[in-house]
Design a protein around this motif. Structure first.
Motif, PDB file in Angstrom:
ATOM      1  N   GLN A  54       2.075   1.678  -3.518  1.00 35.62           N
ATOM      2  CA  GLN A  54       1.021   2.226  -4.382  1.00 35.62           C
ATOM      3  C   GLN A  54       1.014   3.747  -4.406  1.00 35.62           C
ATOM      4  O   GLN A  54       0.462   4.356  -5.319  1.00 35.62           O
ATOM      5  CB  GLN A  54      -0.350   1.766  -3.891  1.00 35.62           C
ATOM      6  CG  GLN A  54      -0.671   0.324  -4.196  1.00 35.62           C
ATOM      7  CD  GLN A  54      -1.961  -0.106  -3.519  1.00 35.62           C
ATOM      8  OE1 GLN A  54      -2.504   0.606  -2.675  1.00 35.62           O
ATOM      9  NE2 GLN A  54      -2.450  -1.273  -3.884  1.00 35.62           N
ATOM     10  N   SER A 110      -2.961   1.799  -7.734  1.00 34.15           N
ATOM     11  CA  SER A 110      -3.621   0.750  -6.972  1.00 34.15           C
ATOM     12  C   SER A 110      -4.789   0.247  -7.806  1.00 34.15           C
ATOM     13  O   SER A 110      -5.180   0.880  -8.781  1.00 34.15           O
ATOM     14  CB  SER A 110      -4.126   1.310  -5.653  1.00 34.15           C
ATOM     15  OG  SER A 110      -4.975   2.391  -5.910  1.00 34.15           O
ATOM     16  N   LYS A 124       0.838  -1.197   0.000  1.00 39.68           N
ATOM     17  CA  LYS A 124       0.000   0.000   0.000  1.00 39.68           C
ATOM     18  C   LYS A 124       0.877   1.252   0.000  1.00 39.68           C
ATOM     19  O   LYS A 124       0.505   2.284  -0.552  1.00 39.68           O
ATOM     20  CB  LYS A 124      -0.932  -0.007   1.199  1.00 39.68           C
ATOM     21  CG  LYS A 124      -2.049  -1.013   1.051  1.00 39.68           C
ATOM     22  CD  LYS A 124      -3.313  -0.520   1.724  1.00 39.68           C
ATOM     23  CE  LYS A 124      -4.461  -1.417   1.399  1.00 39.68           C
ATOM     24  NZ  LYS A 124      -4.276  -2.806   1.812  1.00 39.68           N
TER      25      LYS A 124
END
Lengths: 787, 300
Positions: free
Chosen positions: A145, A152, A142
């Motif tokens: 991303q 994402s 994450k």
């Protein structure tokens, strides 16, 4: 091997007035090797960096040297001595704790303009761990991303899409072993436990020749090696998962271990509620969990030889189990059992042997195993016992798919002079693809007994590669990384081979602004059949075949880069990428519900992606973070999809902006904040309905038919995505170590970001397009400890 | 304390699992004319005209019977089709011929752009060596006097295909049956009951739509194609005729039928990619398709 030693010897003769300083760089506190640390002689202005194993080698002229060792987050070290012979030196560096902003010069600043390569981001794990996270669970992917050029997928997902590429085009290496499915819980979390990770490097373009097999990115994730000095522990208890990491020496300064485990406990917490809700006397057990386990051992035989053994294991499982129960009806005793699950998981393991042939030649031999499997199972059994006998009914269906890789790699680092850093090697992988088999079991005592398997057979393939690259300093201003990757793939009776040239150039302009350019040709021999963007484990890894050709890409990039004010790594890059041999499901095809072989369900096509990325990254000091912006255009062209017209890629995202900020407030408190914005994903939705030709149902009835008209593929845009996350950490020293309270808010202003769309009805029973959002304002708290 | 922890945990789980739904503004696109016309050299011109509705519109789709529907043959006006009432049906006097290019234009409807499409009839398929073999059959009458049974039939045939052009075919088989129009009726109506078919060799199979097997000529030019037909019916009677049809389609008809069949198959499958149905009317929707039927009667 003898030839290499002779070459090394000849080179040392040719450089008779030069001597080589070599050794390893590691952390004084933990003994952990420092990757990418800078070694720089201030006298000759010559330098190098340490490799993945902390090894460095620098050949410099005879005479006085002022050798500075520096690394992000560590205090730099300066050694002044007379360079009169080849020297082996192992450096232990101290962490730069509580450095004030003004003292930042004591830390090593990574100088982006010095690197010949572009499109590379090194992410300090500590920076990732400082960020606010979904449900308090820090996630490496994450954080990735939020880098420019990386998109994402859907809300909460940890899939990554790099420069218009698909999720299969990322080579994600955990200690050199490819990981095929990086998703837990349909992608809401990744399989990487940040506590077990030492270093993350992402390459988006200008790929060095040592990498191959994927088109769009390489992400190298190195696990920690384990503390060589003393036993340490780290862990946390969060709302959905807890984790624990233990590391320490087996033999001090010679051998160490690290073990890290994580498990969710939604299923355990929810179990009493589920039992209470189940009726009818059945004892039902249902739920979901995931876990992962990382372990690593290493042993240092000498300064020249060291071995590592690392492993990862992780599983996700949704399950429904009805414990056997029985009842009597009409004189017959019925016993029933039901068991269903959906499960997927990875196992990776790597054995590595580092050997230093000489102070200029370093080798690493790696043997790896990677396994991924997915299966869905439903099993029902009824036993009827009566006076006349026993009747057994069994009905079972199981769907299995997966991939197994055995691989061996031999890599060499050869540093004949400060102007050349040569890497060469060979890789071989034996793949076993299991592209989807369905087995049926049907048994009725005395009547039927079927036990059959249908679907595609296992496919075995051999992938091999040779490479050579040289990071070549042509002058003080001009540097190049030139290489060739030659790969081959043998599957059934088909052999594909392709030389893939790679080049990255850097020219230092006025004011130390670096002008960088690169070209990379990549070839990929495996495909991922994917239905949606939700990180479904149903995605299927398949090899090229005689008819399904390899994926290829050509990518060019041009940009400028500079370290501003000794603190900020600044870069602007433009890129253009052509892709061919991409596959997509045919219209209407799906992974389940058909006995059609996978290769009959796909279409091959092309794609292009181009854009501009701006990145400002600060990795040191009390205030850290980055700002990234991407403007990009990505499309696909398949002759048999969208009636042959080009269409936007599902993750074609015009604008992507991320703002990441962490601040050390005082010795107790840390604050962090991230804000992301992205243009909505492209989606195919019907816009109108109309009458088609009437149909005959086969029994004489003629029906009017109604058709939902889809406009161009992916012509509808979801609402834009934006989200603010905020976190605070309070860390306090205790008698036994340190405890941390982490408080976070995911989606602080409660933005209803789209997860998916569907047509339903509003309160007035009018048809309406509905948007489903998953994560509202979501607070989290976790308690962590270190000792 | 335990109570508070449990409460906080429950709230947390509740929040985490919340699924929020909201209504999204979706563009209501203006309606377009929709025309459907199946050219067949055995039938006079017939076209059905209606209008499209936004996917959000709950209303019933309306037929249009006030349009001017003109048929052009090789660029010359052939005839104007006449409306036959409220069902949006328009009929002509003539029948389409092979080797002619037809254009149909629809205009004169207030508020709508005129629409048009062009197409030709395909060549009739030339079938030879059509044979049928009954693999298995079963027939009996029960105590109530109802007869039932089943029959497995295999058809083999050869299509002599024109190798110079791309050809598209549909295969189907039917038997004639009768039914009473309503419960009080004594008059029997005859209808075609189509049999369920599947290709013996899966390489031929492109798609299927309503008991119609569809295939392109690219993979079988001149080869003998085997088709298996399986059927089961309650009132099976031995000795009925089976009618075997090979329909030659033009490309538009083939694309429409394949895409429509797939569209229908995946309508409620969230894992499948959505499918656009082929349409060839410019400025609107619908299909001007062409077909030519070759039929063989197979007494069984």
């Amino acid at each position: 091997m003898r030839i290499l030693v002779i070459l090394s010897f000849l080179a040392s003769i040719l450089n008779a007035q030069q001597f080589t300083i070599s050794g390893y760089l590691s952390s004084k506190e933990s003994g952990e090797k420092l990757i990418g640390a800078s070694v720089f002689d201030e006298q000759s202005k010559l330098g190098t960096v340490s490799n993945t194993y902390g090894f460095f080698s620098l050949t410099i002229p005879k005479g006085r040297v002022n050798l500075r060792f520096s690394y992000v987050g560590y205090e730099s070290k300066l050694f002044v001595f007379e360079n009169a012979k080849d020297t082996a030196i192992n450096i232990e560096m101290e962490e730069a704790l509580n450095l004030k902003e003004v003292e930042v010069s004591a830390e090593r600043i990574e100088r982006i303009e010095q690197e010949s390569q572009m499109s590379i981001v090194n992410m300090p794990v500590e920076q990732i761990k400082a960020l606010p996270a979904l449900l308090g669970e820090v996630d490496v992917l994450k954080a990735v991303q939020m880098l420019p050029g990386v998109q994402s997928g859907t809300e909460g997902g940890s899939g990554i899409y790099v420069r218009g590429g698909g999720p299969d085009q990322n080579l994600i290496l955990l200690d050199g072993t490819p990981v095929y499915n990086v998703s837990h819980l349909f992608g809401f979390f990744s399989v990487f436990n940040a506590d077990a990770i030492n270093n993350i490097k992402l390459i988006k373009g200008g790929f060095p020749a040592r990498y191959g097999g994927r088109l769009s990115s390489v992400m190298e994730i190195n696990m920690k090696e384990g503390n060589m000095k003393k036993i340490r522990g780290e862990g946390s208890i969060g709302a959905i998962a807890s984790k624990l990491t233990l590391e320490g020496p087996i033999i001090k300064d010679k051998s160490s271990f690290i073990v890290s485990a994580r498990r969710t406990y939604i299923d355990i917490l929810a179990q009493p509620l589920i039992r209470a809700a189940s009726s009818g006397g059945e004892d039902v057990s249902t739920g979901y969990y995931f876990y992962d386990l990382n372990a690593k051992l290493n042993y240092k035989f000498s300064d020249r030889d060291r071995i590592y053994l690392s492993a990862y294991m992780g599983d996700d499982k949704f399950y429904y189990k009805m414990r056997p129960y029985s009842y009597l009806y009409d004189g017959v005793l019925y016993e029933e059992k039901n068991d269903a699950h959906l499960a997927w998981g990875n196992i990776t393991s790597a054995f590595r042997w580092n050997h230093q042939f000489s102070n200029k030649l370093f080798s690493n031999l790696t043997a790896t195993y990677s396994h991924y499997d997915f299966n869905v199972r439903n099993y029902q059994e009824t036993i009827q016992t009566s006076d006349t006998g026993v009747l057994r009914n069994i009905m079972g269906v199981e769907y299995l798919s997966g991939i197994d890789d055995w691989a061996v790699k031999l890599d060499f680092d050869y540093l004949p002079s400060p102007n050349h850093y040569v890497k060469f090697g060979a890789h071989y992988t034996y793949h076993t693809f299991k592209p989807g088999a369905t087995s049926y079991q049907l048994e009725v005592t005395g009547v039927t007994n079927i036990d059959s398997t249908s679907g595609a057979d296992n496919v075995h393939a051999h992938e091999m590669a040779l490479y050579v690259e040289d990071d070549w300093k042509l002058s003080d201003r001009f540097k190049a990384n030139i290489g060739l990757h030659l790969s081959g793939f043998q599957v059934e009776n088909t052999f594909y081979a392709m030389p893939q040239p790679r080049i990255s150039l850097r020219y230092l302009m006025w004011g130390d602004w670096a002008l960088k350019g690169s070209y990379a040709n990549m070839q990929q021999y495996i495909h991922l059949l994917t239905n949606g963007g939700v990180g479904l484990p149903t995605d299927l890894w398949v090899p090229v075949t005689q008819n399904i050709k390899p994926q290829k890409s050509d990518q060019i990039a041009l940009g400028i880069a500079k370290t501003l004010n000794n603190r900020y790594l600044f870069s602007i890059e433009g890129y253009y990428k052509w892709m061919d041999g991409l596959i997509e499901y045919k219209d209407g095809a799906s992974f389940l519900g058909s006995e059609t072989k996978w290769y009959d369900k796909v279409e091959s096509g092309k794609g292009t992606s181009y854009g501009v990325e701006i990145f400002v990254h600060k990795k040191t000091g009390r205030t850290q973070g980055w700002v990234g912006y991407t403007l990009s255009f990505t499309d696909r062209h398949f002759d048999n999809l969208n009636f042959g017209k080009s269409f936007p890629y599902k993750y074609d995202r015009r604008h992507d902006l991320s703002f990441v900020f962490t601040q050390k407030i005082d010795s107790l408190w840390d604050f962090s904040m991230t804000w992301v914005y992205g243009t909505g994903n492209a989606l195919t939705l019907p816009i109108e309905r109309y009458l088609g030709l009437p149909n005959n149902d086969g029994y004489g009835y003629i029906y009017p038919t109604e058709i939902e008209h889809y406009d161009e593929k992916n012509s509808f845009r979801m609402a834009s995505y934006h989200r603010l996350d905020v976190g605070f950490k309070n860390a306090k020293k205790t008698k036994w170590g340190e405890r941390t309270w982490s408080f976070g808010v995911y989606n602080a202003y409660n933005r209803q970001n789209p997860f998916y769309y569907y047509f339903g009805y509003d309160r007035n029973n009018n048809r309406a397009l509905k948007r489903v959002s998953l994560f509202p304002f979501l607070p989290s708290v976790s308690w962590g400890f270190k000792f | 304390m335990k109570k508070y922890i449990a409460l906080i945990l429950s709230m947390y789980l509740f929040l985490a699992c919340e699924k929020v739904e909201s209504i999204v503004d979706f563009p209501m696109v203006p309606s377009k004319l929709v025309a459907n016309c199946e050219m067949n050299e055995d039938s006079v011109w017939m076209l059905q005209l209606s209008k499209s509705l936004s996917v959000l519109d709950n209303a019933e789709i309306k037929k249009i019977d006030t349009a001017k529907v003109k048929v052009y043959e090789d660029g010359q006006l052939l005839e104007v089709l006449q409306s036959a009432g409220s069902e949006g049906l328009y009929f002509g006097q003539s029948k389409p011929k092979s080797d002619k290019l037809y254009r149909i234009s629809v205009d004169g409807v207030t508020g709508f752009d005129s629409i048009y499409a062009e197409g030709r009839l395909p060549e009739k398929a030339y079938l030879k060596d059509v044979e049928s073999t009954v693999i298995d059959s079963f027939y009996q009458t029960d105590d109530w006097g109802y007869s039932y049974g089943y029959m497995d039939v295999e058809f083999t045939f050869t299509i002599e295909d024109n190798p110079n052009i791309e050809n598209f075919y549909g295969i189907r088989a039917y038997r004639l049956d009768t039914f009473y129009l309503d419960i009080d009726s004594t008059q029997l109506e005859v209808y075609k009951q189509y049999l369920s078919l599947e290709f013996d060799d899966p390489i031929f199979e492109e798609s299927s739509s309503w008991n119609l097997l569809l295939l392109k000529d690219a993979i079988f030019n001149g080869q003998t194609v085997k088709v298996k037909a399986n059927t089961y019916y309650y009132d099976y009677r031995p000795g009925v005729n089976i009618y075997f049809e090979c329909i030659s389609f033009n490309e538009a008809a083939y694309l429409y039928k394949v895409s429509y069949a797939t569209h229908l198959n995946v309508a409620n499958n969230p894992f499948a990619e959505p499918v656009q149905v082929y349409s060839n009317f410019e400025n609107g929707y619908g299909i001007l398709s062409g077909m030519a039927i070759t039929e063989k009667v197979m007494p069984l």
